[in-house]
Motif scaffolding. Structure first.
Motif, PDB file in Angstrom:
ATOM      1  N   UNK A  20       9.913   0.743   3.539  1.00  0.00           N
ATOM      2  CA  UNK A  20       9.104   0.892   4.748  1.00  0.00           C
ATOM      3  C   UNK A  20       9.500   2.179   5.441  1.00  0.00           C
ATOM      4  N   UNK A  21       8.579   2.710   6.243  1.00  0.00           N
ATOM      5  CA  UNK A  21       8.878   3.910   7.016  1.00  0.00           C
ATOM      6  C   UNK A  21       9.842   3.550   8.124  1.00  0.00           C
ATOM      7  N   UNK A  56       6.429  -3.077  -1.935  1.00  0.00           N
ATOM      8  CA  UNK A  56       7.523  -3.794  -2.579  1.00  0.00           C
ATOM      9  C   UNK A  56       7.354  -3.696  -4.082  1.00  0.00           C
ATOM     10  N   UNK A  57       8.440  -3.909  -4.774  1.00  0.00           N
ATOM     11  CA  UNK A  57       8.450  -3.927  -6.224  1.00  0.00           C
ATOM     12  C   UNK A  57       8.971  -5.294  -6.639  1.00  0.00           C
ATOM     13  N   UNK A  58       8.189  -6.012  -7.465  1.00  0.00           N
ATOM     14  CA  UNK A  58       8.543  -7.359  -7.901  1.00  0.00           C
ATOM     15  C   UNK A  58       8.603  -7.421  -9.414  1.00  0.00           C
ATOM     16  N   UNK A  59       9.442  -8.318  -9.919  1.00  0.00           N
ATOM     17  CA  UNK A  59       9.475  -8.572 -11.348  1.00  0.00           C
ATOM     18  C   UNK A  59       8.367  -9.565 -11.686  1.00  0.00           C
ATOM     19  N   UNK A  78       0.836  -1.190   0.000  1.00  0.00           N
ATOM     20  CA  UNK A  78       0.000   0.000   0.000  1.00  0.00           C
ATOM     21  C   UNK A  78       0.875   1.245   0.000  1.00  0.00           C
ATOM     22  N   UNK A  79       0.871   1.961  -1.123  1.00  0.00           N
ATOM     23  CA  UNK A  79       1.671   3.183  -1.225  1.00  0.00           C
ATOM     24  C   UNK A  79       1.277   4.219  -0.187  1.00  0.00           C
ATOM     25  N   UNK A  91      16.274  11.621  11.030  1.00  0.00           N
ATOM     26  CA  UNK A  91      14.865  11.995  11.157  1.00  0.00           C
ATOM     27  C   UNK A  91      13.954  10.952  10.547  1.00  0.00           C
ATOM     28  N   UNK A  92      12.690  11.315  10.419  1.00  0.00           N
ATOM     29  CA  UNK A  92      11.684  10.429   9.868  1.00  0.00           C
ATOM     30  C   UNK A  92      11.917  10.260   8.375  1.00  0.00           C
ATOM     31  N   UNK A  93      11.871   9.043   7.881  1.00  0.00           N
ATOM     32  CA  UNK A  93      12.126   8.807   6.467  1.00  0.00           C
ATOM     33  C   UNK A  93      11.722   7.416   6.050  1.00  0.00           C
ATOM     34  N   UNK A  94      12.381   6.898   5.037  1.00  0.00           N
ATOM     35  CA  UNK A  94      12.084   5.575   4.497  1.00  0.00           C
ATOM     36  C   UNK A  94      13.359   4.764   4.375  1.00  0.00           C
TER      37      UNK A  94
END
Length: 161
Positions: free
Chosen positions: A116-117, A103-106, A96-97, A123-126
């Motif tokens: 993920x966050x 995730x990105x799958x082939x 869920x964006x 600081x806050x990121x991914x």
């Protein structure tokens, strides 16, 4: 390989900073805004541009990505959980964006990247886990597009009460 993405919220910022697993800056992302479109340029620390993202809002907000592996169009799928359709690639989104976890799958279901966050010392990121190093720039571009999409959705929300 792990990368950490953080929004640059300085006075002239609006872009992103990308760090490697050891905490060293690996990429910077500058943002140029003009009317209904934005251009983001991903640069290595040396200053070399490795990818460009164009963010346009006509009927829907969509992204075009140009990097060393090709030219792609990311068009949002507005379903119960948001994801992108990627034109120019066999990759598919899972997750869920809108929550920042995806995730990105082939097409053969091999993982390309996971996001993920997280909270880092910056600081806050991914946090990005990239499994296919050849697709590092495209994976990073997808993560930035997702953040821009989430931010635009939050700005477009109308609170009722």
């Amino acid at each position: 390989m792990k990368l950490y993405i953080k929004r640059d919220i300085s006075a002239d910022g609006g872009g992103f900073e990308v760090y490697d697993g050891l905490g060293a800056m690996k990429y910077s992302v500058s943002l140029l805004t003009e009317r209904q479109k934005q251009q983001l340029i991903i640069r290595q620390v040396s200053g070399k541009a490795v990818a460009e993202i164009y963010n346009k809002a006509i009927f829907v907000r969509y992204f075009t990505v140009r990097c060393s592996t090709g030219f792609y169009i990311l068009m949002p799928n507005l379903r119960p959980c948001f994801s992108f359709r990627i034109y120019g690639s066999t990759y598919r989104f899972a997750g869920d964006l809108s929550s920042g976890r995806f995730s990105l799958y082939d097409v053969d279901k091999s993982p390309v990247m996971t996001q993920k966050k997280c909270w880092t010392r910056y600081g806050n990121g991914y946090e990005l886990e990239i499994y296919n190093e050849e697709q590092e720039h495209f994976s990073l571009s997808c993560a930035i597009c997702a953040d821009l999409f989430i931010t635009a959705a939050e700005e477009d929300m109308v609170l009722t009460g």
